[in-house]
Design a protein around this motif. Structure first.
Motif, PDB file in Angstrom:
ATOM      1  N   VAL A 488      18.011  39.584  39.895  1.00 27.05           N
ATOM      2  CA  VAL A 488      19.548  40.209  39.400  1.00 27.05           C
ATOM      3  C   VAL A 488      20.035  40.599  40.638  1.00 27.05           C
ATOM      4  O   VAL A 488      19.319  41.040  41.680  1.00 27.05           O
ATOM      5  CB  VAL A 488      19.254  41.167  38.294  1.00 27.05           C
ATOM      6  CG1 VAL A 488      18.734  40.834  36.923  1.00 27.05           C
ATOM      7  CG2 VAL A 488      18.536  42.491  38.887  1.00 27.05           C
ATOM      8  N   ASN A 489      21.401  40.871  40.606  1.00 24.77           N
ATOM      9  CA  ASN A 489      22.025  41.543  41.691  1.00 24.77           C
ATOM     10  C   ASN A 489      23.157  42.352  41.108  1.00 24.77           C
ATOM     11  O   ASN A 489      24.167  41.840  40.834  1.00 24.77           O
ATOM     12  CB  ASN A 489      22.495  40.443  42.848  1.00 24.77           C
ATOM     13  CG  ASN A 489      23.489  41.182  43.840  1.00 24.77           C
ATOM     14  OD1 ASN A 489      23.374  42.280  43.993  1.00 24.77           O
ATOM     15  ND2 ASN A 489      24.172  40.513  44.472  1.00 24.77           N
ATOM     16  N   TRP A 490      23.046  43.553  40.909  1.00 25.27           N
ATOM     17  CA  TRP A 490      24.379  44.496  40.602  1.00 25.27           C
ATOM     18  C   TRP A 490      25.149  44.677  41.474  1.00 25.27           C
ATOM     19  O   TRP A 490      26.229  45.431  41.207  1.00 25.27           O
ATOM     20  CB  TRP A 490      23.711  45.888  39.915  1.00 25.27           C
ATOM     21  CG  TRP A 490      22.417  45.911  39.211  1.00 25.27           C
ATOM     22  CD1 TRP A 490      21.325  46.790  39.545  1.00 25.27           C
ATOM     23  CD2 TRP A 490      22.128  45.030  37.948  1.00 25.27           C
ATOM     24  NE1 TRP A 490      20.630  46.463  38.453  1.00 25.27           N
ATOM     25  CE2 TRP A 490      20.689  45.730  37.634  1.00 25.27           C
ATOM     26  CE3 TRP A 490      22.489  43.988  37.527  1.00 25.27           C
ATOM     27  CZ2 TRP A 490      20.207  45.070  36.384  1.00 25.27           C
ATOM     28  CZ3 TRP A 490      21.898  43.534  36.272  1.00 25.27           C
ATOM     29  CH2 TRP A 490      20.935  43.971  35.817  1.00 25.27           C
ATOM     30  N   PHE A 491      25.131  44.388  42.937  1.00 29.05           N
ATOM     31  CA  PHE A 491      25.916  44.949  43.903  1.00 29.05           C
ATOM     32  C   PHE A 491      26.967  44.124  44.227  1.00 29.05           C
ATOM     33  O   PHE A 491      27.399  44.030  45.669  1.00 29.05           O
ATOM     34  CB  PHE A 491      24.862  45.650  44.864  1.00 29.05           C
ATOM     35  CG  PHE A 491      24.107  46.705  44.451  1.00 29.05           C
ATOM     36  CD1 PHE A 491      24.542  47.818  44.364  1.00 29.05           C
ATOM     37  CD2 PHE A 491      22.795  46.229  43.836  1.00 29.05           C
ATOM     38  CE1 PHE A 491      23.787  48.886  43.870  1.00 29.05           C
ATOM     39  CE2 PHE A 491      22.117  47.612  43.348  1.00 29.05           C
ATOM     40  CZ  PHE A 491      22.605  48.814  43.361  1.00 29.05           C
ATOM     41  N   ARG A 492      27.393  42.842  43.890  1.00 28.16           N
ATOM     42  CA  ARG A 492      27.984  42.026  44.512  1.00 28.16           C
ATOM     43  C   ARG A 492      29.378  42.420  44.593  1.00 28.16           C
ATOM     44  O   ARG A 492      29.835  43.031  43.656  1.00 28.16           O
ATOM     45  CB  ARG A 492      27.991  40.684  43.576  1.00 28.16           C
ATOM     46  CG  ARG A 492      28.651  39.472  44.375  1.00 28.16           C
ATOM     47  CD  ARG A 492      27.483  38.313  44.418  1.00 28.16           C
ATOM     48  NE  ARG A 492      28.288  36.749  44.980  1.00 28.16           N
ATOM     49  CZ  ARG A 492      28.070  35.720  44.732  1.00 28.16           C
ATOM     50  NH1 ARG A 492      27.133  35.438  43.754  1.00 28.16           N
ATOM     51  NH2 ARG A 492      28.626  34.803  45.097  1.00 28.16           N
ATOM     52  N   GLN A 493      29.968  42.080  45.543  1.00 26.56           N
ATOM     53  CA  GLN A 493      31.494  42.835  45.886  1.00 26.56           C
ATOM     54  C   GLN A 493      32.806  41.895  45.840  1.00 26.56           C
ATOM     55  O   GLN A 493      32.427  40.525  46.295  1.00 26.56           O
ATOM     56  CB  GLN A 493      31.389  43.825  46.884  1.00 26.56           C
ATOM     57  CG  GLN A 493      30.537  44.978  46.954  1.00 26.56           C
ATOM     58  CD  GLN A 493      30.378  45.735  48.440  1.00 26.56           C
ATOM     59  OE1 GLN A 493      31.077  45.409  49.250  1.00 26.56           O
ATOM     60  NE2 GLN A 493      29.859  46.702  48.296  1.00 26.56           N
ATOM     61  N   ASP A 494      33.677  42.276  45.568  1.00 21.82           N
ATOM     62  CA  ASP A 494      34.982  41.369  45.821  1.00 21.82           C
ATOM     63  C   ASP A 494      35.642  41.510  47.378  1.00 21.82           C
ATOM     64  O   ASP A 494      34.864  42.312  48.154  1.00 21.82           O
ATOM     65  CB  ASP A 494      36.126  41.679  44.845  1.00 21.82           C
ATOM     66  CG  ASP A 494      36.657  42.919  44.945  1.00 21.82           C
ATOM     67  OD1 ASP A 494      36.448  43.679  45.910  1.00 21.82           O
ATOM     68  OD2 ASP A 494      37.666  43.540  44.114  1.00 21.82           O
ATOM     69  N   LYS A 495      36.486  40.883  47.749  1.00 21.53           N
ATOM     70  CA  LYS A 495      36.970  40.723  48.906  1.00 21.53           C
ATOM     71  C   LYS A 495      37.524  42.303  49.609  1.00 21.53           C
ATOM     72  O   LYS A 495      37.454  42.363  50.671  1.00 21.53           O
ATOM     73  CB  LYS A 495      37.853  39.737  49.397  1.00 21.53           C
ATOM     74  CG  LYS A 495      39.043  39.480  48.460  1.00 21.53           C
ATOM     75  CD  LYS A 495      39.903  38.438  48.986  1.00 21.53           C
ATOM     76  CE  LYS A 495      41.121  38.563  48.064  1.00 21.53           C
ATOM     77  NZ  LYS A 495      41.013  38.322  46.416  1.00 21.53           N
ATOM     78  N   ASN A 496      37.545  43.102  48.491  1.00 18.88           N
ATOM     79  CA  ASN A 496      38.050  44.453  48.859  1.00 18.88           C
ATOM     80  C   ASN A 496      36.766  45.333  48.940  1.00 18.88           C
ATOM     81  O   ASN A 496      37.205  46.711  48.965  1.00 18.88           O
ATOM     82  CB  ASN A 496      39.177  44.919  48.153  1.00 18.88           C
ATOM     83  CG  ASN A 496      40.552  43.992  48.050  1.00 18.88           C
ATOM     84  OD1 ASN A 496      40.910  43.470  49.174  1.00 18.88           O
ATOM     85  ND2 ASN A 496      40.874  43.628  46.885  1.00 18.88           N
ATOM     86  N   GLY A 497      35.805  44.853  48.807  1.00 19.78           N
ATOM     87  CA  GLY A 497      34.732  45.973  48.842  1.00 19.78           C
ATOM     88  C   GLY A 497      34.321  46.557  47.364  1.00 19.78           C
ATOM     89  O   GLY A 497      33.443  47.560  47.172  1.00 19.78           O
ATOM     90  N   PRO A 547      40.063  39.233  35.578  1.00 22.88           N
ATOM     91  CA  PRO A 547      39.822  38.138  34.909  1.00 22.88           C
ATOM     92  C   PRO A 547      38.674  37.148  35.541  1.00 22.88           C
ATOM     93  O   PRO A 547      37.852  36.660  34.967  1.00 22.88           O
ATOM     94  CB  PRO A 547      41.122  37.390  34.771  1.00 22.88           C
ATOM     95  CG  PRO A 547      42.153  38.114  35.757  1.00 22.88           C
ATOM     96  CD  PRO A 547      41.502  39.508  35.774  1.00 22.88           C
ATOM     97  N   ASP A 548      38.546  37.310  36.866  1.00 24.16           N
ATOM     98  CA  ASP A 548      37.483  36.325  37.519  1.00 24.16           C
ATOM     99  C   ASP A 548      36.365  37.046  38.029  1.00 24.16           C
ATOM    100  O   ASP A 548      35.378  36.495  38.600  1.00 24.16           O
ATOM    101  CB  ASP A 548      38.322  35.624  38.625  1.00 24.16           C
ATOM    102  CG  ASP A 548      38.863  36.583  39.775  1.00 24.16           C
ATOM    103  OD1 ASP A 548      38.938  37.785  39.317  1.00 24.16           O
ATOM    104  OD2 ASP A 548      39.117  36.143  40.911  1.00 24.16           O
ATOM    105  N   ALA A 549      36.311  38.396  37.616  1.00 26.60           N
ATOM    106  CA  ALA A 549      35.059  39.179  37.958  1.00 26.60           C
ATOM    107  C   ALA A 549      33.787  38.320  37.807  1.00 26.60           C
ATOM    108  O   ALA A 549      32.891  38.427  38.689  1.00 26.60           O
ATOM    109  CB  ALA A 549      35.073  40.665  37.655  1.00 26.60           C
TER     110      ALA A 549
END
Ligand code: GDP
Ligand code: PGA
Ligand code: MN
Length: 596
Positions: A488-497, A547-549
């Protein structure tokens, strides 16, 4: 020294164990304490030592109406985390410690640290702290004795382990106990060493007062020495939480999960399912360490060797971890948090408004506009597990709980998807072996740098990492009913962190899928990396997500995997000829699947 002389040195030592008395006498001869106090673990002793710690300024009483039985400890600012660069595995052959550990020759280490320990307890008291790791009398339980000149250590060990007379009784006349020697010394980072002697079942820790370096039952015995003994004796000592998750039909599934320090073990182990999971229940068996053995029925059984939680404080609040908030409401030792005007504790991420004024973790005045953090990022609570409202009724079961799923997870802002299931045990060991995680404040050094951290054991494996991974592969033959393995990985971020996945209690949504997979209740979808939930199998109702999270959190990106494979290669190369063949094959298969 004869045992009668020992008795005079020790006053009234509450044991006749010759090996123990002789070893205590030898250590006392070296460190020369003014007094030797044998700890019995009683309430009266706790009261006496707490009063003395307050008198000496080691503990500050907190507001006893708001936090009964709670105290604050401020450590030396140079001593706030584990020191991996000063931690050594001392084996006669350097190769036995492996390329991922610092190594020192045992003779050299005993000599070098012997000079530091020489006379270091003059004017101080040596506390003899007998303790058991694991439920008393259990088949997996081990006894250790820690000699320390720190009251803080004694009071913490009292919470973290089954400490005192009961442990001494369990030991009887046996000489099979871990010999731990600790002195805070002068808290000088240039004179700080945490040395492990697996062949002697011995730990010498000098110059620190920080939990992971000095509560010797925890990372030192339960993981470093434990992993060494596990290989010798055919079991696993792992950096894993253990939880039981019960579905609305009443079926409980036990899960163990390895995440590196400050990557979510305590939170996951104490998780409360969201409202949409009515009828589901998560209970904590352990929050940091699992000792796992094959039971008579061929299943893998896990015990939590500890009796308390040494948890990360910042970020803990009634939304992220209500069970932890309840756990630390009383009888808790806080280390390096801030203090409010009315004598309560405060930290970044606590509920409510940020107070206008505080006393920070170093005892300095702090205001809301201060650029510094009021609590240290690695500030900690030490609390008895019996305070946890979600404590599993099995937490004290000496037989442990049967594990159906093993989860590996790191802190990765990219690359690693939210959840995967391994194709089989060997592939699962490969997923664990190739774990990477961004560094945290739990160890000194730079924060946020990705490093390979196989099974979250990089800082805790007491022998050669290649042999350790091979031991995991070999365990397959001994376990008839293999747990399923997940990543698992709970910590993935979007491009804004910003985190893409809400985490904490919402991790129940992923846990449900894992439980469903364990019991064969849902089909799955195959990807290059492993099996993943089909669209809609991780329910998102009630989540306020862009929507795309989810698509983004579960995505597999070719360019990211290219550099990931490269970094994995460097790790395997480091293991040299000890890189297990089965894992090298897994690597080849992955490369061919990814076509890179
Ligand atoms: P441990 O050291 O592995 O037991 O980690 P903790 O459970 O104490 O968590 C360490 C830090 O990670 C804390 O600041 C938590 O608030 C944070 N954390 C824990 N779980 C999650 C999660 O699911 N999502 C996010 N974003 N942060 C988390
Ligand atoms: P944890 O360990 O962060 O895994 O809870 C404590 C420590 O690193 O000292
Ligand atoms: Mn923890």
């Amino acid at each position: 020294m004869s045992s009668t002389q020992v008795a005079t040195v020790h006053g009234d030592a509450p044991t006749k164990n010759a090996a123990l008395l002789a070893w205590v006498a030898r250590c006392a001869q070296m460190t020369q304490p003014d007094r030797i106090v044998w700890c019995d673990g009683s309430e009266a002793e706790k009261k006496r030592l707490t009063e003395q710690a307050v008198k000496e300024g080691i503990l500050l009483p907190l507001n006893q109406e708001k936090r009964p039985g709670c105290y604050l400890h401020r450590s030396n600012p140079n001593d706030v985390a584990r020191v991996e660069h000063l931690t050594f595995i001392c084996t006669p052959n350097k190769t036995d410690a492996g390329p991922t550990n610092n190594w020192m020759d045992p003779e050299q280490a005993y000599t070098k640290l012997g000079l530091l320990f020489d006379g270091c307890m003059k004017g101080r008291t040596m506390y003899v702290v007998p303790y058991a790791m694991g439920p008393l009398g259990g088949p997996s339980t081990k006894v250790g004795v820690e000699l320390t000149d720190s009251i803080y250590v004694v009071l913490n060990m009292r919470i973290m382990t089954r400490m005192g007379k009961a442990a001494l009784d369990m030991l009887g006349d046996s000489d099979d106990f871990n010999r731990g020697l600790h002195s805070t010394g002068d808290v000088n980072p240039d004179r700080r060493y945490i040395c492990h002697f697996p062949q002697d079942n011995t730990i010498w820790s000098f110059g620190s007062g920080y939990g992971g370096n000095v509560l010797l039952g925890k990372k030192c015995l339960a993981l470093r020495i434990g992993s060494y003994l596990g290989r010798e004796e055919g079991w696993l000592a792992e950096h894993m939480l253990i939880l039981g998750v019960t579905d609305p039909k009443g079926q409980t599934t036990y899960v163990a999960a390895a995440f590196p320090s400050a990557c979510g073990k305590t939170n996951f182990a104490m998780m409360i399912p969201p409202k949409s999971y009515q009828g589901w229940k998560v209970e904590t068996v352990g929050d940091d360490i699992a000792w796992m053995r094959v039971g008579p029925d061929g299943r893998l059984y896990a015990i939590n060797p500890e009796a308390g939680y040494f948890g990360v404080v910042p970020g803990t609040n009634t939304k992220t971890n209500p069970n932890a908030m309840a756990t630390i409401a009383k009888d808790t030792l806080f280390t390096n948090v801030a203090m409010t005007a009315d004598g309560d504790v405060w930290w970044e991420g606590k509920d409510g408004e940020v107070p206008e004024e505080l006393v920070d973790w170093q005892g300095r005045p702090w205001t809301k506009n201060s650029p510094d953090k009021a609590a240290h990022p690695n500030s900690r609570f030490t609390a008895p597990m019996s305070n946890n409202p979600a404590l599993s009724p099995k937490a004290n079961d000496p037989q442990g709980v049967p594990i159906s799923a093993i989860i590996f997870g790191g802190r990765r802002s990219n690359t690693v998807p939210l959840v995967l299931q391994a194709f089989n045990w060997t592939h699962g060991v490969f997923l664990g072996a190739t774990m990477g995680s961004e560094t945290t404040a739990a160890a000194t050094g730079k924060v946020g740098v990705v490093r390979r951290d196989p099974m979250a054991m990089l800082p805790f494996c007491g022998y050669h990492m290649g042999d350790y991974l091979q031991h995991w592969l070999d365990m397959q033959k001994a376990i008839t009913h293999l747990p399923k393995i997940f990543q698992v990985n709970w910590f993935r971020q979007d491009k804004n962190g910003k985190y893409l996945w809400p985490g904490y209690g919402e991790n129940m949504r992923v846990l449900e899928w894992i439980v469903n997979r364990v019991h064969g209740r849902v089909p799955t979808q195959e990807t290059l990396l492993g099996w993943v939930p089909r669209q809609g199998d991780i329910p998102t109702q009630g989540l306020d997500l862009p929507p795309d999270a989810i698509a983004e959190a579960t995505s597999i990106k070719a360019d990211e995997w290219k550099s990931e494979l490269k970094s994995q290669e460097v790790f395997f190369e480091q293991l040299g000829t000890k890189a297990p063949e089965a894992l090298m094959l897994q690597r080849k298969l992955l490369i061919s699947r990814l076509g890179s």
